[in-house]
Motif scaffolding. Structure first.
Motif, PDB file in Angstrom:
ATOM      1  N   GLU A  10       0.746   1.786  -6.541  1.00 48.30           N
ATOM      2  CA  GLU A  10       1.064   1.656  -8.102  1.00 48.30           C
ATOM      3  C   GLU A  10       0.423   2.943  -8.694  1.00 48.30           C
ATOM      4  OE1 GLU A  10       2.861  -0.200  -9.843  1.00 48.30           O
ATOM      5  OE2 GLU A  10       3.370  -1.833  -8.127  1.00 48.30           O
ATOM      6  N   LEU A  11      -0.616   3.404  -8.531  1.00 50.76           N
ATOM      7  CA  LEU A  11      -1.205   4.401  -9.388  1.00 50.76           C
ATOM      8  C   LEU A  11      -0.637   5.889  -8.824  1.00 50.76           C
ATOM      9  CD1 LEU A  11      -4.993   3.621  -9.485  1.00 50.76           C
ATOM     10  CD2 LEU A  11      -3.397   3.674 -11.392  1.00 50.76           C
ATOM     11  N   LYS A  13       2.455   6.452  -8.562  1.00 47.65           N
ATOM     12  CA  LYS A  13       3.670   6.669  -9.009  1.00 47.65           C
ATOM     13  C   LYS A  13       3.462   7.873 -10.007  1.00 47.65           C
ATOM     14  CE  LYS A  13       5.337   2.230  -8.177  1.00 47.65           C
ATOM     15  NZ  LYS A  13       5.257   0.765  -8.608  1.00 47.65           N
ATOM     16  N   LEU A  14       2.208   8.027 -10.843  1.00 47.12           N
ATOM     17  CA  LEU A  14       1.950   8.733 -11.483  1.00 47.12           C
ATOM     18  C   LEU A  14       2.796   8.800 -12.942  1.00 47.12           C
ATOM     19  CD1 LEU A  14       0.413  11.868  -9.375  1.00 47.12           C
ATOM     20  CD2 LEU A  14      -0.608  10.226 -10.830  1.00 47.12           C
ATOM     21  N   ARG A  17       7.109   6.565 -13.547  1.00 44.22           N
ATOM     22  CA  ARG A  17       7.638   5.296 -14.021  1.00 44.22           C
ATOM     23  C   ARG A  17       8.710   5.800 -15.338  1.00 44.22           C
ATOM     24  NH1 ARG A  17       2.055   3.769 -13.750  1.00 44.22           N
ATOM     25  NH2 ARG A  17       1.881   4.332 -16.074  1.00 44.22           N
ATOM     26  N   ASN A  96       0.270  15.375  -5.853  1.00 48.36           N
ATOM     27  CA  ASN A  96       0.064  14.264  -6.086  1.00 48.36           C
ATOM     28  C   ASN A  96      -0.820  13.841  -4.843  1.00 48.36           C
ATOM     29  OD1 ASN A  96       0.039  11.451  -5.676  1.00 48.36           O
ATOM     30  ND2 ASN A  96       2.210  11.145  -6.282  1.00 48.36           N
TER      31      ASN A  96
END
Lengths: 104, 355
Positions: A10-11, A13-14, A17, A96
């Motif tokens: 989830e995180l 995705k930076l 979103r 990332n």
């Protein structure tokens, strides 16, 4: 998927979103930064001129007509526009690195 | 001394960025916490999915990632500023290296670990190991942005006082991961008669550390080395300290570093690690910490917080292990499990003795 992997996914995705919002936010903030700098320069200049008693309308008009002022505007318009639009073109300059959050 | 002072405009822009960081630290943080509380989950991933629709968290996460990039790479960013002055800064470090050269030992053959080269730590592109510009940019940005450490002297004082308590008679002291040497100089002041050596894998920051120590008129030694393989003999050191190090290393590297620390320490020698480790606030605190790790390119802050350091230290050969949030001092509410009213780094001091 483990809870830990789920969180990292989830995180990770930076800004992905809502990339359009992230780009526009970058432009707005870049512009705001320029405005802040400008305000600081203007405040500094005003204080200097008030102290020296150097400002009047005639002198301002003469300064605006100087060749150097024209050149400054030409250079600044290019730098300003590039600074303003750069976050839209490259919204995220860093790698990332979240895959490393799974290191054992 | 300031070798590359920011222009009036660059300094004003950095004020603007600090203002953004203030919004992140206060209003956006508090709104994010409220959103997380409304999520009603004790699973950080679930909190993330539910809270992301909150405008406050959207702003918080954007600012956490991008205000840092503004700081470095905005039109007046610190990295850009230093890059344009790289030749001058390189000469400054070269000249400093000629003074008391025996205090600065670099190892051009040292291979940087992949986890250092690949991560782009703090979103500082190319990291702090590249050249003089990177070292000065790191020093400028870290000193100007300690958003949670409101008085920069306090952590150094705490670091030195803890070291004195742990190993009052120390004669040989190592400071692992010392970057520009602020922590190493604090140790030297605490142990004026000891040989104090700061270690780091990045040569430019060690050169800058050497320069700053000369300016401070302190006889401090710096050596380029990896804490996973210390160039010191077995049982030769009285104190091994580290300052903001282990949250930059993956667990396997942390384990190797602990083993090395124990190997070089004399029996009964002191070990201390000042770093982000304990996280208050339960699931929401863990969610915030993981988000910070992801967005600020500090992935190992997440893995380090997940390690059982008491168990790891015991396995490496330490005893008398103590750990507590040391700075800022938690309020009674935070100690009881609440989140703080402002976003802050809670720093954990871990101490132990070589068994």
């Amino acid at each position: 998927m483990s809870a830990k992997d789920d969180l990292v996914a989830e995180l990770g995705k930076l800004g992905a979103r809502d990339p359009e919002a992230a780009r526009l936010m970058g432009m707005v903030m870049a512009l705001a930064g320029e405005v802040f700098v400008l305000k600081a320069q203007l405040e500094r200049l005003t204080r200097a001129l008030e102290t020296g008693g150097a400002v009047d309308a005639k002198r301002l008009a003469a300064a605006a007509a100087q060749e150097g002022m024209t050149k400054w505007l030409e250079a600044e318009e290019a730098a300003f526009a590039r600074s303003l639009t750069a976050p839209y073109l490259e919204p995220d300059l860093s790698v990332n690195a979240t895959k490393w959050m799974r290191s054992e | 001394m300031n070798e590359a002072p920011l222009s009036f405009e660059a300094a004003a822009f950095q004020c603007f960025v600090r203002g953004l960081r203030g919004v992140w630290r206060d209003e956006a943080y508090r709104g994010s916490v409220e959103a997380a509380q409304r999520a009603g989950s004790d699973e950080p991933a679930e909190i993330e999915r539910k809270a992301r629709h909150s405008p406050a968290y959207s702003l918080y996460s954007w600012l956490e990632r991008h205000s840092q990039q503004f700081k470095y790479y905005g039109r007046y960013g610190v990295v850009r500023w230093m890059e344009e002055r790289k030749d001058t800064l390189s000469k400054v470090l070269e000249e400093a290296a000629k003074r008391h050269p025996q205090r600065l030992q670099l190892d051009p053959a040292l291979e940087l670990p992949e986890y250092v080269r690949a991560v782009d730590t703090h979103q500082h592109g190319g990291g702090i190991w590249g050249d003089a510009a990177d070292a000065f940019a790191y020093e400028t940005s870290s000193s100007a942005y300690s958003f949670s450490l409101f008085n920069p002297r306090l952590p150094m004082d705490l670091y030195a006082a803890t070291a004195q308590r742990l190993a009052p008679q120390a004669k040989e002291v190592l400071d692992l991961g010392c970057t520009s040497g602020g922590s190493t100089r604090a140790l030297k002041k605490a142990f004026p008669d000891a040989k104090v050596t700061g270690l780091d894998v990045a040569a430019p920051t060690l050169e800058l550390a050497h320069l700053r120590s000369l300016e401070a008129d302190l006889e401090v030694h710096f050596r380029q080395a990896n804490s996973e393989k210390l160039p010191w003999p077995r049982a030769s050191v009285d104190l091994v300290a580290s300052h903001w190090l282990y949250h930059e290393m993956p667990p396997a590297a942390v384990r190797r570093s602990l083993t090395e620390a124990r190997r070089v320490l004399k029996k009964g020698g002191g070990f201390m690690a000042y770093d982000m480790y304990l996280v208050p606030g339960g699931a929401i605190g863990r969610w915030l910490q993981a988000g910070y790790a992801a967005r600020n390119n500090e992935p190992f802050a997440h893995t380090y917080a997940g390690m059982d350091m008491e168990k790891e230290l015991e396995a490496a050969g330490f005893k008398g292990i103590e750990m507590k949030i040391a700075h800022p001092e938690p309020s009674p509410e935070v100690q009881a499990g609440a989140l703080p009213p402002h976003r802050t780094h809670f720093m954990t001091m871990i101490t132990a003795q070589a068994a």
